[in-house]
Design an enzyme around this catalytic site. Structure first.
Site, PDB file in Angstrom:
ATOM      1  CE  LYS A  19       0.966   1.180   4.450  1.00  0.00           C
ATOM      2  NZ  LYS A  19       1.686   2.424   4.834  1.00  0.00           N
ATOM      3  N   PRO A  77       9.831  -4.489  -0.544  1.00  0.00           N
ATOM      4  CG  PRO A  77      11.204  -2.799  -1.383  1.00  0.00           C
ATOM      5  CD  PRO A  77       9.892  -3.479  -1.620  1.00  0.00           C
ATOM      6  N   GLY A 115      10.285  -2.546   5.990  1.00  0.00           N
ATOM      7  CA  GLY A 115      10.838  -1.356   6.628  1.00  0.00           C
ATOM      8  C   GLY A 115      10.804  -0.154   5.715  1.00  0.00           C
ATOM      9  CG  LEU A 139       6.265   0.408   0.313  1.00  0.00           C
ATOM     10  CD1 LEU A 139       7.171  -0.304  -0.700  1.00  0.00           C
ATOM     11  CD2 LEU A 139       5.404   1.453  -0.392  1.00  0.00           C
ATOM     12  N   GLY A 199       4.804  -6.335   5.645  1.00  0.00           N
ATOM     13  CA  GLY A 199       4.671  -7.325   6.708  1.00  0.00           C
ATOM     14  C   GLY A 199       3.227  -7.513   7.129  1.00  0.00           C
ATOM     15  CB  SER A 207       0.279  -6.884   2.830  1.00  0.00           C
ATOM     16  OG  SER A 207      -0.494  -7.408   1.774  1.00  0.00           O
ATOM     17  CG  ASP A 242      -0.521  -0.363   8.096  1.00  0.00           C
ATOM     18  OD1 ASP A 242      -1.300   0.550   8.437  1.00  0.00           O
ATOM     19  OD2 ASP A 242       0.662  -0.164   7.756  1.00  0.00           O
TER      20      ASP A 242
END
Length: 284
Positions: free
Chosen positions: A10, A92, A94, A97, A100, A102, A134
């Site tokens: 995201k 990537p 950290g 985005l 982890g 997701s 998230d």
């Protein structure tokens, strides 16, 4: 035959850190938008739970959010926790985005299928909240949502009666710097006053306003402390991007383009740099 589930990343379209809460977390507001850069998780039946990963630098023990998700789903559904999981890592970590989170959400969806259980969406959301703020976003079907609270109180975003989808081409640039979210929160200054209406701003699709008004509160401390992030942002600003911003707490920065051809040209201009990049063309 293994079952598979994609785990899309995201970006954040604006991010306001409003206040520190008594529980130590922060209240925020942001618009989360799913993108097409994704990891893939596969699962095969097994008597015990195990995880392998294409990226050897990632943990494959209980520190991994995929295994945390698996154990919590098994407990909630009262089934044995058995599966051989493999995580094909492309996004990537950290980087702001959400990869982890997701991955954890995709694991919940995948194992519900593998174990033939049917937890309610509320149960999945509650499990998700115990793993990361998230995760609930990645458990919903809407491609974009206005998020408040810790980022886990969600209102799906719609425009003209349909789910909102970003109408611009997106170019992401990720420098070789990992940023821990707690580190970033320690350096941000919360503020509630004089905030633009993020939902209205995003739904306007007015890129000429977005670059100035669609702010991310993590950008000033992160770009000041980490030169690689500032350099990536500067490189994107040197292209024809109409809006450049940080995603989450970084380290990923992104540019939005009115024309896909301009985004492709910008991608080529970034190739000599030490950046991982991803281009998502505007929808047809």
């Amino acid at each position: 035959m293994p079952l598979a589930q994609d785990a899309p990343a995201k970006i954040n379209l604006g991010l306001h850190v409003l206040r520190r809460r008594p529980d130590g977390y922060h209240d925020i507001e942001t618009v989360l938008h799913r993108i097409d850069w994704a990891d893939t998780i596969t699962a095969t039946p097994a008597d015990t739970l195990s995880l392998t990963c294409s990226d050897p630098s990632l943990p494959t023990d209980r520190d991994n959010l995929c295994l945390q998700a698996a154990h919590r789903l098994a407990s909630a559904c009262d089934v044995p926790a058995g599966a051989d999981l493999h995580l094909e890592k492309r996004v990537p970590y950290g980087a702001g985005l959400g990869s982890g989170s997701s991955d954890a959400a995709a694991t919940l969806r995948l194992l519900a299928r593998l174990w033939d259980v049917d937890p309610t969406s509320e149960t999945l959301q509650e499990i998700g909240r115990t793993i990361g703020a998230d995760v609930p976003f990645f458990l919903q079907d809407a491609p974009a949502a206005y998020a408040t609270g810790r980022g886990d109180t969600l209102s799906p975003l719609s425009k003209d009666g349909a789910s909102y989808r970003l109408p611009f081409s997106l170019l992401i640039a990720v420098p070789s710097a990992e940023i821990a979210t707690p580190w970033a929160y320690d350096r941000v200054t919360p503020a509630e006053a004089n905030r633009p209406d993020l939902r209205r701003l995003v739904l306007s699709n007015d890129l000429s306003r977005w670059d100035e008004a669609l702010t991310n509160d993590f950008a000033p401390p992160v770009t000041t402390a980490i030169p690689a992030v500032d350099a990536a942002r500067t490189a994107l600003r040197a292209t024809d991007a109409a809006c450049v911003s940080l995603s989450g707490s970084g380290s990923a920065v992104y540019g939005l383009f009115e024309e896909t051809a301009a985004a492709r040209a910008a991608l080529q201009s970034l190739k000599p740099r030490d950046l991982r990049t991803h281009l998502m063309p505007a929808p047809n």
